[in-house]
Design an enzyme around this catalytic site. Structure first.
Site, mmCIF file in Angstrom:
data_model
loop_
_atom_site.group_PDB
_atom_site.id
_atom_site.type_symbol
_atom_site.label_atom_id
_atom_site.label_comp_id
_atom_site.label_asym_id
_atom_site.label_seq_id
_atom_site.Cartn_x
_atom_site.Cartn_y
_atom_site.Cartn_z
ATOM 1 N N LYS A 54 9.657 -0.327 1.278
ATOM 2 C CA LYS A 54 10.821 0.490 2.748
ATOM 3 C C LYS A 54 12.322 0.547 2.378
ATOM 4 O O LYS A 54 12.729 0.865 2.500
ATOM 5 C CB LYS A 54 10.414 -0.990 3.592
ATOM 6 C CG LYS A 54 8.921 -0.436 4.413
ATOM 7 C CD LYS A 54 8.472 -1.228 4.837
ATOM 8 C CE LYS A 54 7.196 -1.315 5.982
ATOM 9 N NZ LYS A 54 6.412 -2.690 6.430
ATOM 10 N N GLY B 81 -3.877 -9.024 12.828
ATOM 11 C CA GLY B 81 -3.754 -7.848 12.092
ATOM 12 C C GLY B 81 -2.788 -6.603 11.896
ATOM 13 O O GLY B 81 -2.280 -5.549 11.529
ATOM 14 N N ARG C 240 -14.773 7.364 3.513
ATOM 15 C CA ARG C 240 -15.824 6.698 2.782
ATOM 16 C C ARG C 240 -17.397 7.238 3.270
ATOM 17 O O ARG C 240 -18.121 6.897 3.236
ATOM 18 C CB ARG C 240 -15.705 5.830 1.951
ATOM 19 C CG ARG C 240 -14.698 5.940 1.032
ATOM 20 C CD ARG C 240 -14.699 4.535 -0.015
ATOM 21 N NE ARG C 240 -13.127 4.535 -0.598
ATOM 22 C CZ ARG C 240 -12.322 3.553 0.098
ATOM 23 N NH1 ARG C 240 -12.652 2.881 0.437
ATOM 24 N NH2 ARG C 240 -10.977 3.759 -0.545
HETATM 25 N N1 HSE Z 1 1.654 -5.245 7.421
HETATM 26 C C1 HSE Z 1 3.168 -4.212 7.078
HETATM 27 C C2 HSE Z 1 4.300 -5.228 8.226
HETATM 28 C C3 HSE Z 1 2.400 -3.101 8.122
HETATM 29 O O1 HSE Z 1 3.330 -5.942 8.211
HETATM 30 O O2 HSE Z 1 5.544 -4.667 8.932
HETATM 31 C C4 HSE Z 1 3.307 -1.853 8.523
HETATM 32 O O3 HSE Z 1 4.232 -1.670 7.770
#
Ligand code: HSE
Length: 379
Positions: free
Chosen positions: A188, A170, A33
């Site tokens: 997952k 992060g 973008r």
């Molecule tokens: N937010 C996910 C975690 C990132 O903390 O595992 C990876 O899938």
């Protein structure tokens, strides 16, 4: 191999960097973008330009979210392009449409980075399936939750302090509720179980309970009993019977799960002959995740596609019985299923996973955690 990268965020940039020195894989286009200029790739805002370019054989989707990611992936497959993605929400949500379409259009599809970041977990499931039956998968699949729980246990932080640090580092998704409410782990688990068992679990029957209500007082009680809390997924197959759920789970201090630090993942399978195998590593981050995307690219250069067959949808029945730690609310059902109390919390008699999750769904402020099962079988 000519790639179009859809997305140029944390993972997209990582893939671009890792592919740059290679001669067998080239990023020729980037959909982004932002206005961006790259020395050796065309940057475009228009997906149609990529779709109609017959020199691009592979789409690498690392933009995240359900839409337009799924629309682009579906159109690319329909156009006969191979697809790699790290987008677990999209794969889990559209699995029933996605995988049959991949087989029908005879294209290559892989999503190794979607579970476990840099851990070769899904690709190992594929290898295990070549020679045996997988009975159980699961474990610690979310780095953000592990960071929060580990910081509360080892450093005495409050939940709010630990979440804010995880966001700052992060690890968290853009919306951290996806992490702390267990939805990221749920995605997952769905992908892992589907690939491990060669089916599609009915995801609407997989309950999930996250960690947003955990308090320092819970952690202190666990510590005083030699226990440590982790957010854990479990998928099991026994005969034709499937169970699957995501829930906070207590481990003994000397269990391997209790030693998993910061944002790390520990994902485990149990095979009929290989027994229990655990995979440990960084479940998130630019280069660990990009590494597995590149591994998928290399698999494509060897014409190596999806991990398992697709034998259709199966129902879940979570009728296995566990004991639970429950704090934050009570009623006659809980009172009649209480074996003992720890401070303000009840320890239940063995109840089914289904019963416990149905009860918790009525009380949004409750924190619950499963007590350890037999030490040798806990995923
Ligand atoms: N937010 C996910 C975690 C990132 O903390 O595992 C990876 O899938």
């Amino acid at each position: 191999m000519n790639i179009a990268l859809l997305g140029f965020g944390v993972v997209g940039r990582g893939v671009y960097d890792l592919v740059a020195p290679r001669s067998d894989i080239r990023v020729t286009h980037v959909l982004c973008r932002r206005d961006l200029s790259l020395p050796d790739a065309t940057v475009t805002h228009d997906f149609q330009e990529i779709l109609l370019d017959s020199s691009i054989d592979t789409i690498v989707e690392v933009m995240g979210g359900l839409h337009p990611a799924w629309d682009y992936v579906r159109d690319a497959i329909l156009a006969g392009k191979n697809v790699i993605t790290a987008n677990k929400a999209m794969v889990a949500e559209f699995y029933d449409e996605l995988i049959p379409l991949v087989h029908q259009k005879n294209v290559l599809f892989r999503c190794t980075a979607a579970v476990g970041g840099g851990i070769g977990w899904l690709s190992e499931l594929e290898r295990v399936r070549r020679c045996e039956t997988i009975r159980k998968v699961g474990g610690i699949m979310n780095g953000t939750c592990n960071y929060i729980l580990d910081s509360m246990t080892q450093r005495g932080l409050t939940y709010t302090e630990a979440l804010s640090q995880a966001q700052h580092l992060g690890y968290a998704e853009s919306n951290p509720t996806t992490d702390v409410d267990g939805i990221d782990t749920w995605h997952k688990l769905i992908i892992s179980s589907n690939i491990a068992f060669g089916v599609s679990l009915n995801k609407h029957q997989i309950p999930v309970c996250g960690i947003r209500n955990i308090l320092a007082e819970d952690v202190a009680l666990f510590r005083s009993h030699g226990l440590c809390c982790k957010l854990v997924s479990t998928g099991q197959m026994q005969g034709g019977h499937f169970s699957a759920y995501v829930q906070p789970t207590l481990f003994y201090d000397d269990d391997i799960e209790s030693t998993v630090p910061t944002n790390y993942n520990l994902i485990t399978l149990e095979g009929n002959t290989s027994g229990r195998q655990s995979f440990y590593g960084q479940g998130a981050g630019r280069y660990p995740t990009a590494y597995n995307v590149v591994q998928d690219c290399i698999d494509f250069t060897q014409n190596h596609g999806f991990y398992s067959i697709f034998q259709g949808k199966v129902d879940i029945c979570n009728d296995n019985r566990l004991q639970y730690y429950v704090r934050g609310s009570s009623d006659s059902w809980l009172e009649s299923h209480t074996a003992e109390t720890w401070g303000k919390a009840a320890i239940t008699t063995p109840v089914t996973v289904e019963q416990m999750h149905a009860w918790c769904a009525k009380y949004p402020n409750v924190f619950m955690a499963a007590l350890p099962e037999r030490k040798d079988i806990q995923c």
